[in-house]
Motif scaffolding. Sequence first.
Motif, PDB file in Angstrom:
ATOM      1  N   ASP B 220      34.162  49.929  29.628  1.00 51.23           N
ATOM      2  CA  ASP B 220      33.612  48.817  30.467  1.00 51.23           C
ATOM      3  C   ASP B 220      34.380  48.745  31.859  1.00 51.23           C
ATOM      4  O   ASP B 220      35.577  49.544  31.862  1.00 51.23           O
ATOM      5  N   GLU B 225      32.072  43.108  34.842  1.00 52.19           N
ATOM      6  CA  GLU B 225      33.511  43.000  33.829  1.00 52.19           C
ATOM      7  C   GLU B 225      34.606  42.566  34.969  1.00 52.19           C
ATOM      8  O   GLU B 225      35.497  41.947  34.429  1.00 52.19           O
ATOM      9  N   GLU B 229      37.504  39.361  35.005  1.00 49.34           N
ATOM     10  CA  GLU B 229      38.787  39.310  34.901  1.00 49.34           C
ATOM     11  C   GLU B 229      39.592  38.450  35.837  1.00 49.34           C
ATOM     12  O   GLU B 229      40.619  38.051  35.693  1.00 49.34           O
ATOM     13  N   PHE B 232      39.416  35.365  34.775  1.00 50.33           N
ATOM     14  CA  PHE B 232      40.048  35.023  33.487  1.00 50.33           C
ATOM     15  C   PHE B 232      41.644  34.209  34.113  1.00 50.33           C
ATOM     16  O   PHE B 232      42.109  33.207  33.893  1.00 50.33           O
TER      17      PHE B 232
END
Lengths: 251, 251
Positions: B220, B225, B229, B232
């Motif tokens: 990925d 993606e 992140e 996150f």
Amino acid sequence: MSDADVELPEGIELAWGLRERPGKGPRRSLTLEQVVAAGIAVADSEGLAAVSMSRVAGEVGVATMSLYRYVPTKSDLLDLMLDTAYGGPPDPLDPDAGWRPALAHWATELLARIRRRPWVRHVPVGGPPMGPNQVRWLEQGLAALRDTDLRGTARLSTILLLSGYARTWASLTLDMAEAAVGSGVTPDEAGERYWRQLERLTRTGPYPELRRLMAEAAQDGDDEELDAEWRFGLDRILDGVAALVRDRPGG
Amino acid sequence: MSDADVELPEGIELAWGLRERPGKGPRRSLTLEQVVAAGIAVADSEGLAAVSMSRVAGEVGVATMSLYRYVPTKSDLLDLMLDTAYGGPPDPLDPDAGWRPALAHWATELLARIRRRPWVRHVPVGGPPMGPNQVRWLEQGLAALRDTDLRGTARLSTILLLSGYARTWASLTLDMAEAAVGSGVTPDEAGERYWRQLERLTRTGPYPELRRLMAEAAQDGDDEELDAEWRFGLDRILDGVAALVRDRPGG
DNA sequence: GCTGTACTGCTTACACCGTACGCAGAAGTT
DNA sequence: AACTTCTGCGTACGGTGTAAGCAGTACAGC
């Protein structure tokens, strides 16, 4: 060419010691390490702005252009200086102590390294981190999260978050201190001076939160208070990670 | 001199428009805003390295040295460019929505601003942030925490943490993308290329965590993606703040 | 009006920068 | 011995930021 031959920037190969010398011509009078160390010495004593190719060459006793037999470009020299200035990561704590002390140790040591060589924050970054020591730091940080159930990308984001915070924090405090020096004020007054200037600028205009903050921050500002603020941000990150680890027990 | 007269760097006074022109001599042919805008235009189209005094002067149709009637130094010009490139902070969200969406909005918008003008990450910082827009950003961020019971310094650390994360994240992703460009690969392959290079470097040596991570990250790596992140790390910070707010209810 | 003054944009000049290029000599290989 | 390859170095070039001085312009005070 096999898939083993991934094109690598020349500077990176140099940093990792992947450029083998055929040993055909005359012996070199210097080593790459000596050149880098000379650059670091200049930066340590006179700041990064004093690091010019001729200055470094003079420091090591060769002509300016001789440096280009060791380093393809000044930017590569700076990258090498940066990587060896950080040095390797600290010895990890006892793994049984858990991920949280390990990460705190890691980040605090990173901050200390930047403080020890304040010029590193002025080195222009040229691409994603690939120097050997930077990679070792990354490895060490990831290792601190080994026993958690975080996914790989989550670990990476955490490390990135911590290193970013350390660099930002180091930059702000060092900038404040250096801005105060040269105006004949003690380093202790550095923060206070900054707040006084901000107070002057926000005197007219809608800055209610800032003004409330400044009233509060005026009386304290010594090193201990600064350190407490650093730890605050650090603890917030670790609390956030802790919440996530708790949310996914028993991976 | 009263305490109202805090010595301010000339560049800062310029940025805040505190230098009044006596209007004695001939009319100026330019405004400071035009000079700054010209610098930004050059940086936008050709990168920060192309911003030289003569280049900017040419862009605006005056001689090189004429710029020094508007700006004391190139560094000050860059500071001004930086401040206006960021622009003012976004309109705050509905305050009733709470501090968490407000901070997330603030940080994400900051990231977007850096992405819109990627050169801002290369402007060498010259001291603690004191430009008008930077101060407005700070004010806006603090305001998001208005209804919490956090102490002033805690709020400041939180904002610093967030802005540091946004800048670090922007730098890494932009560096990766730019390193890939020029090697004839699509931006989508930027991350993948980086991982392949890292894999090559860590092939020999003790990097167990990195190798595990790379095996995971290889498949990925698209934009979604990457964005996940970013979120996150952002959520980790906000979780940490949330934990603290919860710990001190009803200030 | 006139004069002084402060400001304008501009030219010139300087010191320095990073580095492309080529050259003579040194150390290996054949 | 001949050749190849590498060394350190000198020269040169185009560029940088900016200090200093200069002629002309617009206003202030008389």
